[in-house]
Design an enzyme around this catalytic site. Structure first.
Site, PDB file in Angstrom:
ATOM      1  N   SER A 176      -9.854 -30.635 -77.356  1.00 43.64           N
ATOM      2  CA  SER A 176     -11.146 -30.786 -76.690  1.00 43.64           C
ATOM      3  C   SER A 176     -12.063 -29.605 -77.022  1.00 43.64           C
ATOM      4  O   SER A 176     -12.336 -29.347 -78.188  1.00 43.64           O
ATOM      5  CB  SER A 176     -10.934 -30.933 -75.178  1.00 43.64           C
ATOM      6  OG  SER A 176     -12.125 -31.315 -74.534  1.00 43.64           O
ATOM      7  N   ASP A 273     -13.177 -41.738 -78.248  1.00 40.04           N
ATOM      8  CA  ASP A 273     -12.798 -40.596 -77.416  1.00 40.04           C
ATOM      9  C   ASP A 273     -13.380 -40.733 -76.016  1.00 40.04           C
ATOM     10  O   ASP A 273     -14.590 -40.916 -75.845  1.00 40.04           O
ATOM     11  CB  ASP A 273     -13.300 -39.302 -78.069  1.00 40.04           C
ATOM     12  CG  ASP A 273     -12.924 -38.076 -77.273  1.00 40.04           C
ATOM     13  OD1 ASP A 273     -11.834 -37.541 -77.500  1.00 40.04           O
ATOM     14  OD2 ASP A 273     -13.720 -37.669 -76.409  1.00 40.04           O
ATOM     15  N   HIS A 341      -8.132 -38.935 -74.869  1.00 41.77           N
ATOM     16  CA  HIS A 341      -8.763 -37.639 -75.150  1.00 41.77           C
ATOM     17  C   HIS A 341      -7.661 -36.596 -75.140  1.00 41.77           C
ATOM     18  O   HIS A 341      -7.034 -36.364 -74.114  1.00 41.77           O
ATOM     19  CB  HIS A 341      -9.821 -37.308 -74.095  1.00 41.77           C
ATOM     20  CG  HIS A 341     -10.549 -36.018 -74.348  1.00 41.77           C
ATOM     21  ND1 HIS A 341     -11.389 -35.835 -75.426  1.00 41.77           N
ATOM     22  CD2 HIS A 341     -10.548 -34.839 -73.667  1.00 41.77           C
ATOM     23  CE1 HIS A 341     -11.898 -34.618 -75.396  1.00 41.77           C
ATOM     24  NE2 HIS A 341     -11.393 -33.988 -74.344  1.00 41.77           N
TER      25      HIS A 341
END
Length: 395
Positions: A176, A273, A341
């Site tokens: 991330s 995502d 994610h």
């Protein structure tokens, strides 16, 4: 999942170095504060010392290093950074002192076949700008440190004498906002290591697109502009990139920074995502009536128009990656069609019997094949809903 039993601290001292707790399924690794960081002015948002977790390598991996950036979003104004400074995202005072190492960080050969015996490091995230800022806010009553760049340097300098400086193989990765940090710091990481070391970088769920939202507004670009200005990020972006663009701040986006990265790079991302779906394509500001709420919770509930928007987002991501896909000889990618994610730190998605696959290849196999040069690894999934191996971890 809770530990099935507690191991006494005295036994822990005898059996673990660095400290760790084993259970049937989990490895927990203790936090190391970087006490020398203050000499560099490297502080978390609230002024606390930065930290990392290190689990030492063994056997054939004793001189190999995997360094993983922790993720966790960003803050782009004083108020949001003040709020962040009172949480584990902005202060080591509030962080858990033990971190689970799983997936790409696992020490179990059957769960992490290529990197299990490497020195594995998780760098804790406490600056709110993907380890890229260098500024300070002080109005006499409020003090905030935006020192991500210095935190990165302080942690690397702390690791070099612990063996990183003699690495034979190394992989810089992250998830991330930490995946974004991998793009921003990849070549700098290489510069610290021996010239004959095999150094590569990867990003998990860090390929954030410079994309308009469903209302045709540049929501994420505006957010990043404020972040870059507040935290003094622009000075730390790749100079070749910033000098080539009319808007230098766009070099914070991986799609613009990627062409200038010299170190071999692997991009792991979902074409759908979940973070980007919820905050870039359909941020709350673009859906005030909540028409997308059901679709956000479950892709099966998306109507035809919403699916068209999602497919267009996927096409834009593939377009942004086209030159890398076609011309990068040393690059790799795994772009699947799961609503997820971050897929490298979770065992279920990294390497397990029911892990997501493209062409019957797991993420762990794809990354390992790429890193060790076993075969060319550039996998792109068919579009949703074709992939039956997805977990679709809506979050």
């Amino acid at each position: 999942m809770k530990l099935r039993k507690i191991i006494s601290f005295s036994l822990l001292l005898l059996t673990c170095a660095p400290l760790c707790i084993y259970s049937e399924e989990r490895l927990l690794v203790n936090m190391t504060l970087v006490h020398n960081a203050s000499a560099l002015g490297a502080y978390c948002l609230d002024g606390s010392l930065p930290a990392y977790h290190l689990h030492g390598g063994f056997g054939s991996g004793i001189r190999n290093w995997l360094v993983q950036f922790e993720g966790g979003g960003w803050c782009n104004d004083i108020q949001s950074c003040l709020e962040r400074a009172k949480t584990r995202r902005g202060s080591t005072r509030y962080m858990s002192k033990w971190e689970v190492f799983s997936g790409i960080l696992s020490s179990n050969a059957s769960l992490n076949p290529d990197f299990y015996n490497w020195n594995r490091v998780k760098i804790r995230y406490c600056d709110g700008a993907s380890f890229a800022g260098d500024a300070k806010f002080d109005n006499g009553t409020t003090l905030l440190y935006f020192r991500g760049q210095r935190i990165w340097k302080a942690i690397i300098l702390d690791l070099l004498p612990k063996g990183l400086g003699n690495a034979k193989k190394a992989l810089l990765s992250g998830c991330s906002a930490g995946g974004l940090a991998s793009f921003l710091h990849c070549d700098n990481f290489t510069s610290y290591l021996p010239a004959n070391a095999s150094v590569k970088c990867s990003s998990d769920a860090g390929f954030f697109l410079d994309e308009r939202d469903i209302g045709l507004n540049h929501t994420i670009r505006s957010f990043y502009d404020d972040l870059i200005t507040l935290q003094g990020v622009e000075q730390n972006l790749d100079k070749n990139c910033t000098s080539s663009l009319f808007y230098p701040k766009q070099c914070f986006f991986p799609q613009y920074a990627l062409p200038f990265i010299r170190t071999p790079f692997f991009i792991l991302n979902s074409a759908y995502d979940v973070f980007q779906f919820h905050h870039i394509l359909v941020p709350p500001s673009a859906d005030l009536q909540g028409h997308w709420n059901r679709c956000k919770l479950n892709p099966i509930a998306c109507n035809t128009n919403q699916l068209d928007n999602l497919q267009a987002f996927r096409k834009d991501m593939l377009a942004a990656l086209r030159l890398f896909f076609e011309y990068s000889r040393r690059g790799g990618m795994f772009i699947n069609s799961c609503f997820a994610h971050c897929q490298s730190e979770s065992q279920d998605t990294w390497f397990a019997p029911n892990s997501p696959r493209i062409h019957n290849k797991t993420i762990a196999e794809a990354v390992g094949d790429w890193y060790f040069g076993r075969r060319v690894t550039k996998e792109i999934d068919c579009e949703y809903p074709c992939d039956s191996t997805c977990h679709n971890l809506i979050g």
